[in-house]
Design a protein around this motif. Sequence first.
Motif, PDB file in Angstrom:
ATOM      1  N   THR A  55      32.603  31.116  35.884  1.00  0.00           N
ATOM      2  CA  THR A  55      31.976  31.558  37.130  1.00  0.00           C
ATOM      3  C   THR A  55      33.018  31.518  38.231  1.00  0.00           C
ATOM      4  O   THR A  55      34.095  30.953  38.052  1.00  0.00           O
ATOM      5  CB  THR A  55      30.806  30.636  37.528  1.00  0.00           C
ATOM      6  N   GLY A  56      32.682  32.107  39.388  1.00  0.00           N
ATOM      7  CA  GLY A  56      33.617  32.139  40.505  1.00  0.00           C
ATOM      8  C   GLY A  56      34.393  33.435  40.531  1.00  0.00           C
ATOM      9  O   GLY A  56      34.341  34.221  39.574  1.00  0.00           O
ATOM     10  N   THR A  57      35.113  33.664  41.627  1.00  0.00           N
ATOM     11  CA  THR A  57      35.863  34.917  41.735  1.00  0.00           C
ATOM     12  C   THR A  57      37.274  34.651  42.223  1.00  0.00           C
ATOM     13  O   THR A  57      37.559  33.676  42.902  1.00  0.00           O
ATOM     14  CB  THR A  57      35.214  35.889  42.750  1.00  0.00           C
ATOM     15  N   ILE A  58      38.162  35.574  41.835  1.00  0.00           N
ATOM     16  CA  ILE A  58      39.541  35.556  42.313  1.00  0.00           C
ATOM     17  C   ILE A  58      39.771  36.902  42.986  1.00  0.00           C
ATOM     18  O   ILE A  58      39.508  37.949  42.390  1.00  0.00           O
ATOM     19  CB  ILE A  58      40.523  35.372  41.142  1.00  0.00           C
ATOM     20  N   ARG A  59      40.212  36.869  44.242  1.00  0.00           N
ATOM     21  CA  ARG A  59      40.429  38.113  44.978  1.00  0.00           C
ATOM     22  C   ARG A  59      41.873  38.214  45.420  1.00  0.00           C
ATOM     23  O   ARG A  59      42.468  37.236  45.867  1.00  0.00           O
ATOM     24  CB  ARG A  59      39.500  38.204  46.188  1.00  0.00           C
ATOM     25  N   LEU A  60      42.409  39.414  45.284  1.00  0.00           N
ATOM     26  CA  LEU A  60      43.764  39.682  45.747  1.00  0.00           C
ATOM     27  C   LEU A  60      43.663  40.746  46.830  1.00  0.00           C
ATOM     28  O   LEU A  60      43.164  41.848  46.566  1.00  0.00           O
ATOM     29  CB  LEU A  60      44.632  40.182  44.587  1.00  0.00           C
ATOM     30  N   ARG A  61      44.112  40.419  48.039  1.00  0.00           N
ATOM     31  CA  ARG A  61      43.975  41.316  49.189  1.00  0.00           C
ATOM     32  C   ARG A  61      42.547  41.866  49.267  1.00  0.00           C
ATOM     33  O   ARG A  61      42.326  43.043  49.468  1.00  0.00           O
ATOM     34  CB  ARG A  61      44.957  42.483  49.093  1.00  0.00           C
ATOM     35  N   GLY A  62      41.598  40.988  49.021  1.00  0.00           N
ATOM     36  CA  GLY A  62      40.195  41.378  49.138  1.00  0.00           C
ATOM     37  C   GLY A  62      39.592  42.008  47.897  1.00  0.00           C
ATOM     38  O   GLY A  62      38.377  42.069  47.750  1.00  0.00           O
ATOM     39  N   ALA A  63      40.432  42.469  46.955  1.00  0.00           N
ATOM     40  CA  ALA A  63      39.901  43.126  45.756  1.00  0.00           C
ATOM     41  C   ALA A  63      39.654  42.095  44.657  1.00  0.00           C
ATOM     42  O   ALA A  63      40.503  41.239  44.401  1.00  0.00           O
ATOM     43  CB  ALA A  63      40.881  44.188  45.275  1.00  0.00           C
ATOM     44  N   ASP A  64      38.499  42.201  44.025  1.00  0.00           N
ATOM     45  CA  ASP A  64      38.148  41.273  42.963  1.00  0.00           C
ATOM     46  C   ASP A  64      39.018  41.533  41.732  1.00  0.00           C
ATOM     47  O   ASP A  64      39.018  42.629  41.177  1.00  0.00           O
ATOM     48  CB  ASP A  64      36.664  41.474  42.620  1.00  0.00           C
ATOM     49  N   ILE A  65      39.771  40.535  41.296  1.00  0.00           N
ATOM     50  CA  ILE A  65      40.597  40.705  40.088  1.00  0.00           C
ATOM     51  C   ILE A  65      40.150  39.760  38.978  1.00  0.00           C
ATOM     52  O   ILE A  65      40.832  39.629  37.963  1.00  0.00           O
ATOM     53  CB  ILE A  65      42.100  40.492  40.380  1.00  0.00           C
ATOM     54  N   THR A  66      39.004  39.124  39.157  1.00  0.00           N
ATOM     55  CA  THR A  66      38.536  38.154  38.178  1.00  0.00           C
ATOM     56  C   THR A  66      38.364  38.813  36.802  1.00  0.00           C
ATOM     57  O   THR A  66      37.714  39.846  36.688  1.00  0.00           O
ATOM     58  CB  THR A  66      37.168  37.578  38.594  1.00  0.00           C
ATOM     59  N   ASN A  67      38.975  38.205  35.803  1.00  0.00           N
ATOM     60  CA  ASN A  67      38.836  38.664  34.421  1.00  0.00           C
ATOM     61  C   ASN A  67      39.272  40.102  34.188  1.00  0.00           C
ATOM     62  O   ASN A  67      38.836  40.742  33.232  1.00  0.00           O
ATOM     63  CB  ASN A  67      37.382  38.489  33.929  1.00  0.00           C
ATOM     64  N   ARG A  68      40.146  40.598  35.054  1.00  0.00           N
ATOM     65  CA  ARG A  68      40.735  41.914  34.782  1.00  0.00           C
ATOM     66  C   ARG A  68      41.800  41.728  33.709  1.00  0.00           C
ATOM     67  O   ARG A  68      42.342  40.641  33.541  1.00  0.00           O
ATOM     68  CB  ARG A  68      41.374  42.486  36.046  1.00  0.00           C
ATOM     69  N   PRO A  69      42.136  42.806  32.970  1.00  0.00           N
ATOM     70  CA  PRO A  69      43.228  42.684  31.994  1.00  0.00           C
ATOM     71  C   PRO A  69      44.507  42.254  32.714  1.00  0.00           C
ATOM     72  O   PRO A  69      44.755  42.676  33.846  1.00  0.00           O
ATOM     73  CB  PRO A  69      43.388  44.094  31.431  1.00  0.00           C
ATOM     74  N   SER A  70      45.315  41.415  32.073  1.00  0.00           N
ATOM     75  CA  SER A  70      46.434  40.820  32.794  1.00  0.00           C
ATOM     76  C   SER A  70      47.450  41.864  33.246  1.00  0.00           C
ATOM     77  O   SER A  70      48.085  41.690  34.275  1.00  0.00           O
ATOM     78  CB  SER A  70      47.093  39.726  31.964  1.00  0.00           C
ATOM     79  N   HIS A  71      47.606  42.954  32.512  1.00  0.00           N
ATOM     80  CA  HIS A  71      48.590  43.934  32.990  1.00  0.00           C
ATOM     81  C   HIS A  71      48.139  44.578  34.299  1.00  0.00           C
ATOM     82  O   HIS A  71      48.950  44.950  35.125  1.00  0.00           O
ATOM     83  CB  HIS A  71      48.919  44.977  31.921  1.00  0.00           C
TER      84      HIS A  71
END
Lengths: 233, 305
Positions: A55-71
């Motif tokens: 659970t929870g979110t990770i955002r980069l410059r406001g965009a959600d990158i949680t559980n995105r493919p690492s590349h």
Amino acid sequence: MLEIDRIDVSYGRLQVLFGLELRIPAGQVVALMGRNGMGKTTALRAIMGLVPVGTGTIRLRGADITNRPSHRIARAGIGLVPEGRRIFPNLSTRENLLAAAANRRHAAAPWTLERVFDLFPRLAERADLSGTQLSGGEQQMLAIGRALMTNPDLLILDEATEGLAPLARQAIWSCLARLKAEGLALLVVERDIKALATLAESCVMIEKGRVAWTGSGIDLAADPALVQKYLGI
Amino acid sequence: MILALEQILNGAQLGLMLFLLAAGLTLVFGIMNLVNLAHGSLYMMGAYFAVTLIDWTGSFVLGALLALPAVLLLGIAVEVICLRRLYARSHLDQLLATFGLLLFFNDLVLVIWGKAGRTIALPGWLRTSVEILPGVPYSAYRLLVIAAGLVVALGLWFTISRTRIGMRIRAGASDREITGALGIDVASLFSLVFGVGAMLAGLAGILNAPILTVQSGMGERILVIALVVTVLGGIGSVRGAFVAALSIGLLDTLARAFLPDLLKVVLPASAAQTAGAAAGSMIIYLLMVITLAVRPQGLFPVRAR
Ligand SMILES: Nc1ncnc2c1ncn2[C@@H]1O[C@H](COP(=O)(O)OP(=O)(O)OP(=O)(O)O)[C@@H](O)[C@H]1O
Ligand SMILES: [Mg+2]
């Protein structure tokens, strides 16, 4: 720039991170600290998409990158210098750098082979050697150079000075200072209080997967009891 | 002398054909760590695509050239739909799954193209011979195979060892996780590698289509020899596959051509003929046994990951 909002991470049934929160403003240096096995590497892997976030979110410059493919996360502007360096042993020094090279977000002054060799002249001398023929310090430089070749604006380093000779450590620290001066944000897992005092805007102690203390590098250096309590040194 | 030259060229032609067959197999094994028993099926599909496309276009060259991207796409589709799930599995799982694919393709061609084998005619210009030396004619078709094999070998070597994409493929083979964390889409890269391997097997099928009957099951016969080449060369080594394929091609051809005559010195003519032919077909396996006894990792072992 990077906002980690109350993330939980587990390996199977073993939960390692419990509602971890972390903020890295653009251009700043944040240190993630804690004893062995507290979940520092896991937090970095979660940011990079190398371990699933519950659970929870990770955002980069406001965009959600949680559980995105690492590349995709890397392409969004995060460079990783992994624990243990993990140089490609079947590639030469030059190839290690070139394999990663990309300027996907059109940086005005992108990192190139020449700029990395300028930052680490040792690597230029060893350009045609295989990654495994380099010393520990040189491998670390290569791992940093390789991450820079992706032109990130946040560089993540997991124990980059671990196990290096004093001179090599110093070289890495002065390189990090130079990168910060160029405007790169850094997230470092480190235990060198003195070096962090001059470099890190904020230090985050984690204990058993939770944030236990946050403060500046200077605060931390001034409080040996705190260091003893969370790091045991 | 001229006979020897001709036999050496024949051996090179067989060897380069074997290289086309083995290149994809060894790439996929070396990079994705996948044993692909369905590799021969892609060879067969190349031949069938050529049959149909040459039929449609009425041109050998056009049909053959169109069959190449067709096999490339088929290879990518097979990888995406099925094989990418197998990379992390045991070799036994891989053998079972790809054997299933092999059976699937053998039945698929029966459904689409029917039970009867198909043939295509070699166009006139490939049936002629070319004067390679003054007074020495040589089959244009065989020269085409030799040229195709050499171009592919050179192209593969260059791509893998000299280009950015080759570096990324090698990086992905040695540490997939970190390669991904450096912004490289390893899954797509591996699909492409598989597709190219499939296309090379398909090219072999296309080139063989005019001289064989195109039929269900034609892939199995070549699979065995492609596996021998792969193992002999060192699994994962394109250079090894090249050397092994050429050695096998030359040895096999020269043994068949000259062993019976050599044996006539010590044996009666008819016995020499049979013994020579038998030894000729055994000799590549003998080569494999001897090489593997001396170098269990093959001729060019790929550096340990
Ligand atoms: N792949 C994994 N599978 C299962 N458990 C793991 C895995 N990786 C780490 N762990 C466990 O998760 C916990 C946190 O590990 P992590 O590597 O994040 O700690 P760390 O703070 O980086 O430690 P160190 O200072 O030793 O690098 C540890 O208890 C570890 O045993
Ligand atoms: Mg760690």
